[in-house]
Design a protein around this motif. Structure first.
Motif, PDB file in Angstrom:
ATOM      1  N   TYR A  70       0.847  -1.184   0.000  1.00  0.00           N
ATOM      2  CA  TYR A  70       0.000   0.000   0.000  1.00  0.00           C
ATOM      3  C   TYR A  70       0.889   1.243   0.000  1.00  0.00           C
ATOM      4  CZ  TYR A  70      -3.522  -3.398   1.430  1.00  0.00           C
ATOM      5  OH  TYR A  70      -4.348  -4.495   1.490  1.00  0.00           O
ATOM      6  N   THR A  71       0.307   2.366  -0.343  1.00  0.00           N
ATOM      7  CA  THR A  71       1.059   3.619  -0.314  1.00  0.00           C
ATOM      8  C   THR A  71       0.654   4.440   0.900  1.00  0.00           C
ATOM      9  OG1 THR A  71      -0.603   4.703  -1.726  1.00  0.00           O
ATOM     10  CG2 THR A  71       1.306   3.710  -2.815  1.00  0.00           C
ATOM     11  N   ARG A  72       1.638   5.095   1.474  1.00  0.00           N
ATOM     12  CA  ARG A  72       1.407   6.049   2.573  1.00  0.00           C
ATOM     13  C   ARG A  72       2.289   7.241   2.276  1.00  0.00           C
ATOM     14  NH1 ARG A  72       2.056   3.957   8.541  1.00  0.00           N
ATOM     15  NH2 ARG A  72      -0.046   3.179   8.111  1.00  0.00           N
ATOM     16  N   ALA A 125      13.924  -1.442  -1.882  1.00  0.00           N
ATOM     17  CA  ALA A 125      12.645  -2.146  -1.934  1.00  0.00           C
ATOM     18  C   ALA A 125      12.215  -2.617  -0.543  1.00  0.00           C
ATOM     19  CB  ALA A 125      12.747  -3.343  -2.878  1.00  0.00           C
ATOM     20  N   LEU A 126      10.892  -2.755  -0.360  1.00  0.00           N
ATOM     21  CA  LEU A 126      10.386  -3.326   0.886  1.00  0.00           C
ATOM     22  C   LEU A 126      10.808  -4.781   0.985  1.00  0.00           C
ATOM     23  CD1 LEU A 126       6.713  -2.006   1.170  1.00  0.00           C
ATOM     24  CD2 LEU A 126       8.540  -1.646   2.822  1.00  0.00           C
ATOM     25  N   GLY A 127      11.233  -5.195   2.160  1.00  0.00           N
ATOM     26  CA  GLY A 127      11.660  -6.573   2.354  1.00  0.00           C
ATOM     27  C   GLY A 127      10.499  -7.535   2.469  1.00  0.00           C
ATOM     28  N   PRO A 177       9.952  -4.611   8.252  1.00  0.00           N
ATOM     29  CA  PRO A 177      10.746  -5.538   7.434  1.00  0.00           C
ATOM     30  C   PRO A 177      12.041  -4.891   6.970  1.00  0.00           C
ATOM     31  CG  PRO A 177       8.914  -4.642   6.176  1.00  0.00           C
ATOM     32  CD  PRO A 177       8.691  -4.223   7.602  1.00  0.00           C
ATOM     33  N   SER A 178      13.084  -5.698   6.921  1.00  0.00           N
ATOM     34  CA  SER A 178      14.365  -5.191   6.433  1.00  0.00           C
ATOM     35  C   SER A 178      14.237  -4.811   4.962  1.00  0.00           C
ATOM     36  CB  SER A 178      15.453  -6.250   6.611  1.00  0.00           C
ATOM     37  OG  SER A 178      15.578  -6.621   7.967  1.00  0.00           O
ATOM     38  N   GLY A 189       6.026   3.222   0.140  1.00  0.00           N
ATOM     39  CA  GLY A 189       5.273   1.989   0.157  1.00  0.00           C
ATOM     40  C   GLY A 189       5.316   1.363   1.535  1.00  0.00           C
ATOM     41  N   THR A 190       4.259   0.643   1.893  1.00  0.00           N
ATOM     42  CA  THR A 190       4.220   0.008   3.209  1.00  0.00           C
ATOM     43  C   THR A 190       3.326  -1.211   3.156  1.00  0.00           C
ATOM     44  OG1 THR A 190       3.844   0.395   5.574  1.00  0.00           O
ATOM     45  CG2 THR A 190       2.262   1.365   4.039  1.00  0.00           C
ATOM     46  N   TYR A 191       3.324  -2.009   4.196  1.00  0.00           N
ATOM     47  CA  TYR A 191       2.418  -3.127   4.351  1.00  0.00           C
ATOM     48  C   TYR A 191       1.362  -2.770   5.386  1.00  0.00           C
ATOM     49  CZ  TYR A 191       6.176  -5.772   2.027  1.00  0.00           C
ATOM     50  OH  TYR A 191       7.129  -6.213   1.151  1.00  0.00           O
TER      51      TYR A 191
END
Length: 400
Positions: A42-44, A266-268, A197-198, A48-50
């Motif tokens: 998702y975007t915040r 990138a998000l881990g 997340p890393s 990007g985030t979960y």
């Protein structure tokens, strides 16, 4: 255990019947418990985030992440319906549907986000006149939960999966989704670190030319060969890069040339101790709908919508294709339960197309015989407004 029957649906669609039917499946990373997965992103703001939530699992509150949300799960049901119709599913081929045609491509109501009130339909034309002037469309748009027959015969997916005529000045039809679903992952790390997340590394090699630098004129010469295939925003970026080169050279990465150096932007991935997929079909929601007939006819129409939802869920569950780095497998068979009221439940066999397909066919026949509805695979054809296509091209340029 018993398979769900048409009689079960009829009983649940009568007043005082079952509240819900649930299907819950334990999933796992395809590569094994050591593998991380990529949840829905998702975007915040600009980042990007979960989506992390607290859920009550195994008798206590636990941190979880949304692997696939409600909207995505409904999209997967719609995709499964679309594919089944294309493949000639005997039951779904009888389902009424809407289609907007732009010449080069078309789309059905179950492929558009707002279903029967999507702008592609509302701004289109039928027989040369605005769609909103069509008596068939107006009757469906004026439907209410007290009499939803016209919508049942035009776009039943709008009743099952939800729709809201939010742009209308008044008399905004609003139907909640009778079927909902999600996939969640229980975080293996229940500490605060589990929700952070890393970062994940990314890179791409180029064996031909790891680094490409070009002069401004050469950059523009290459641009000219594909200029008509690029968005306006991309063309502007390349022209600006060529200008910045002045009398020297500049990186040709804007042309898609050269290697991508390693980075940690990138998000881990996320480690999960459990992954759970669940579906809920609400008979309580279906019982709020009536269809301008007597009670037996209303019940038959509700049972038809329930069967449509369950067939879509069964078809969607055949595929576990979510996104890259999120390949999952089923750890066991789905646990299906029909609410028996007052705290009781009845366990049923897992939903499969071999069960739900004939169930939908029977439900169609019963609704036709009892309520006199028309379900003959009729398609309400709409000609799309060409001005919308022009806007699509402009938006694509702005968002590249």
């Amino acid at each position: 255990m018993d398979a769900l029957t048409y009689e079960d649906l009829v009983s649940a669609c009568h007043a005082g019947g079952a509240s819900v039917l649930t299907s819950v499946t334990e999933l796992a990373p395809a590569a094994g418990p050591h593998a991380g997965i990529a949840p829905a992103r998702y975007t915040r703001g600009r980042n990007g985030t979960y989506a992390y939530e607290t859920r009550f699992i195994d008798g206590r509150p636990q941190s979880a992440v949304v692997v696939d949300g409600k909207a995505s799960q409904l999209n997967r049901v719609e995709d499964a319906i679309a594919l089944a119709v294309h493949e000639g599913d005997p039951a779904l081929s009888r389902m009424p549907r809407m289609r907007v045609d732009y010449g080069e491509f078309s789309a059905y109501d179950y492929e558009l986000p707002h279903r029967f009130v999507d702008g592609h339909f509302r701004f289109g034309t039928v027989d040369g006149k605005p769609t909103t002037d069509s008596p068939v469309y107006r009757a469906a748009r004026n439907s209410t939960p007290a009499d939803s027959r016209a919508l049942l015969e035009l776009s039943p997916v709008s009743l099952v999966l939800g729709s809201w005529d939010s742009s209308r000045k008044s008399h905004q039809a609003r139907y909640r989704s009778c079927a909902v679903g999600e996939i969640i992952g229980v975080l293996a790390d229940q500490s605060e670190n589990g929700r952070e997340p890393s970062p994940r590394g990314a890179a791409h090699k180029d064996d031909i030319a790891p680094s490409v630098r070009l002069s401004g004129p050469d950059m523009l010469a290459l641009l000219e060969t594909q200029k008509n295939e690029m968005s306006a925003r991309t063309v502007t970026k390349i022209e600006q890069a060529a200008k910045n080169a002045k009398s020297g050279t500049t990186s040709a990465s804007v042309l898609g040339l050269g290697a991508i150096p390693p980075s940690l932007d990138a998000l881990g991935l996320v480690a999960c101790s459990r992954i759970i997929r669940s579906h809920v079909l609400s008979f309580a929601a279906l019982r709020q709908l009536r269809f301008g007939a007597d009670n037996d006819a209303d019940v038959a129409c509700r049972a038809l919508l329930a069967a449509l939802a369950l067939h879509g869920i069964a078809l969607a569950d055949e595929e576990l294709c979510l996104r890259a780095n999120c390949d999952l497998v089923e750890k066991n068979a789905p646990q299906v339960h029909l609410d028996g009221r007052r705290g009781s439940q009845r366990e049923l066999a897992p939903l499969t197309r071999e069960i739900t397909g004939p169930l939908l066919s029977r439900s169609i026949s019963e609704a036709v015989a009892t309520a006199g509805i028309t379900w003959e695979g009729q398609v309400f054809e709409v000609v799309g407004n060409e001005k919308i296509l022009a806007g699509v091209e402009s938006n694509a340029e702005d968002e590249d």
